[in-house]
Design an enzyme around this catalytic site. Structure first.
Site, short mmCIF file in Angstrom:
data_model
loop_
_atom_site.label_atom_id
_atom_site.label_comp_id
_atom_site.label_asym_id
_atom_site.label_seq_id
_atom_site.Cartn_x
_atom_site.Cartn_y
_atom_site.Cartn_z
N SER A 115 31.71 17.99 29.81
CA SER A 115 32.40 19.05 29.09
C SER A 115 33.51 19.69 29.92
CB SER A 115 31.41 20.12 28.61
OG SER A 115 30.55 19.58 27.64
N ARG B 224 31.28 7.10 24.33
CA ARG B 224 32.72 7.35 24.24
C ARG B 224 33.36 6.96 25.56
NH1 ARG B 224 33.33 12.83 24.33
NH2 ARG B 224 34.53 12.73 26.25
N GLU C 122 26.00 22.26 30.33
CA GLU C 122 26.34 21.87 28.96
C GLU C 122 25.26 22.28 27.95
OE1 GLU C 122 28.60 18.06 28.47
OE2 GLU C 122 27.69 17.66 30.42
N ASP D 162 36.84 6.99 27.72
CA ASP D 162 38.07 7.77 27.78
C ASP D 162 39.08 7.12 28.72
OD1 ASP D 162 36.52 9.45 26.26
OD2 ASP D 162 36.29 10.99 27.80
N GLU E 276 36.66 8.18 32.12
CA GLU E 276 35.22 8.31 32.26
C GLU E 276 34.52 7.75 31.03
OE1 GLU E 276 34.88 12.59 32.72
OE2 GLU E 276 34.22 12.79 30.65
N GLY F 190 29.48 14.49 22.59
CA GLY F 190 29.29 15.54 21.60
C GLY F 190 29.08 14.94 20.22
N TYR G 65 37.16 23.30 24.01
CA TYR G 65 36.34 24.07 23.07
C TYR G 65 37.04 25.32 22.53
CZ TYR G 65 32.77 20.98 24.82
OH TYR G 65 32.07 19.85 25.17
N ASN H 178 31.08 8.52 28.46
CA ASN H 178 30.07 9.48 28.03
C ASN H 178 29.03 8.77 27.18
OD1 ASN H 178 31.24 12.45 28.61
ND2 ASN H 178 32.91 11.05 28.10
#
Length: 315
Positions: free
Chosen positions: A155, A263, A17, A265, A277, A283, A225, A279
């Protein structure tokens, strides 16, 4: 903190990443108000060496001195060797306050297998999964469509949707190239919904509006992305769904011991909520999911960063 704190913004890192992390760090460094903060940019190269703002190489002692010369560290190194608690540990050894989760929360959240155990202890469902290592990868049998992913990577690197028996071996090889362990998960059919949780500078914990990811197929690295995903915030949830998702995100954040912003999810399925998951270093460009979610709640990007820096405290 001093009236105009020096903030070390750290990006890069040794994981897959690296480029995403550089983008987050550059965006944060640009957006921190120069009238309020004195920003010092530090970069960790792919080989693990550090660079200062003039691209001069720093040894570990020099990196620690650079961190100690700042009031706050803002780590933006996604994935292994950063998000997993390693950078938080260095900040603690250097005696510097830092933005985000501590060593324990970063390590546990980065480990998708352990995160499942925490979620299930809270009564939050996760996708049924098998833990696979290099030693037993060749004996994993075909049971139907599955998602294969590294236990500790981000990512969406190394993530594969396996639809046929012949795809299973290459998918495991791709995941195990990034980590010594992989997860083979049953496919979860549902809406992909994320929530960001923030501990504000005053100590209160708030959840953002939910964001829904609409994508044709797997939300993999290319979709994430390459512009192939549609991010909808706030997500179109009814009151019960919104409350369920928010309460689950807050419960997971608290149980893991997270700080700063994280974050969380989920999949929203016909039978209920399923955790995907967590994070702890998501980002953080202005167009990333977390800033979008808080912007929808009336907290613009620069104000979010201000909350994070001012909420950093000695550990």
């Amino acid at each position: 903190m001093t009236p105009r704190p020096r903030v070390a913004v750290v990006g890069g890192g040794r994981s897959c990443e690296h480029e995403v992390s550089l983008a987050s760090a550059a965006s944060v460094a640009e957006a921190l108000d120069p009238a309020s903060f004195d920003v010092v940019r530090l970069t960790i190269a792919r080989d693990g060496s550090w660079r200062d703002e003039q691209a001069a190489v720093l040894d570990l002692a020099g990196a620690v001195r650079a961190l100690q010369g700042c009031d706050v560290v803002f780590p933006l190194v996604h994935g292994p060797h950063g998000e997993d608690g390693e950078l938080a540990a260095l900040c603690e050894l250097a005696g510097r306050p830092y933005v985000g989760s501590g060593v324990g929360a970063g390590a546990v959240a980065m480990d998708k297998w352990v995160t499942k155990l925490v979620a299930e202890a809270l009564g939050i469902a996760t996708a049924p999964a098998r833990l696979v290592t290099v030693a037993d990868a060749e004996v994993v049998g075909w049971t139907g469509p599955v998602v294969v992913k590294p236990v500790a990577a981000g990512s969406s690197h190394g993530v594969s949707l396996v639809r046929t028996p012949g795809e299973l071996g290459p998918a495991l090889a791709a995941a195990l190239a990034l980590d010594a362990r992989a997860l083979v998960e049953e496919v979860v059919v549902g809406r992909e919904v994320d929530v960001a949780v923030l501990r504000r500078a005053d100590g209160t914990v708030v959840a953002s509006p939910a964001l829904e990811i609409v994508v044709d197929g797997l939300f993999d690295h290319a979709a994430k992305y390459g512009g192939g995903a549609d991010f909808r915030v706030p997500a179109a949830l009814d009151d019960v769904e919104a409350k369920t998702v928010e309460e689950a995100a807050l419960a997971v954040y608290t149980a893991l011991g997270c700080a700063g912003v994280a974050r969380v999810d989920f999949f929203l399925t016909a039978t209920g909520l399923v955790l995907n998951e967590v994070n702890t270093v998501p980002g953080m460009t202005e167009h990333s999911q977390v800033p979008r979610m808080f912007a929808a709640a009336g907290l613009p990007y620069a104000a979010l960063l201000d909350e994070l820096v001012r909420g950093a405290a000695p550990r």
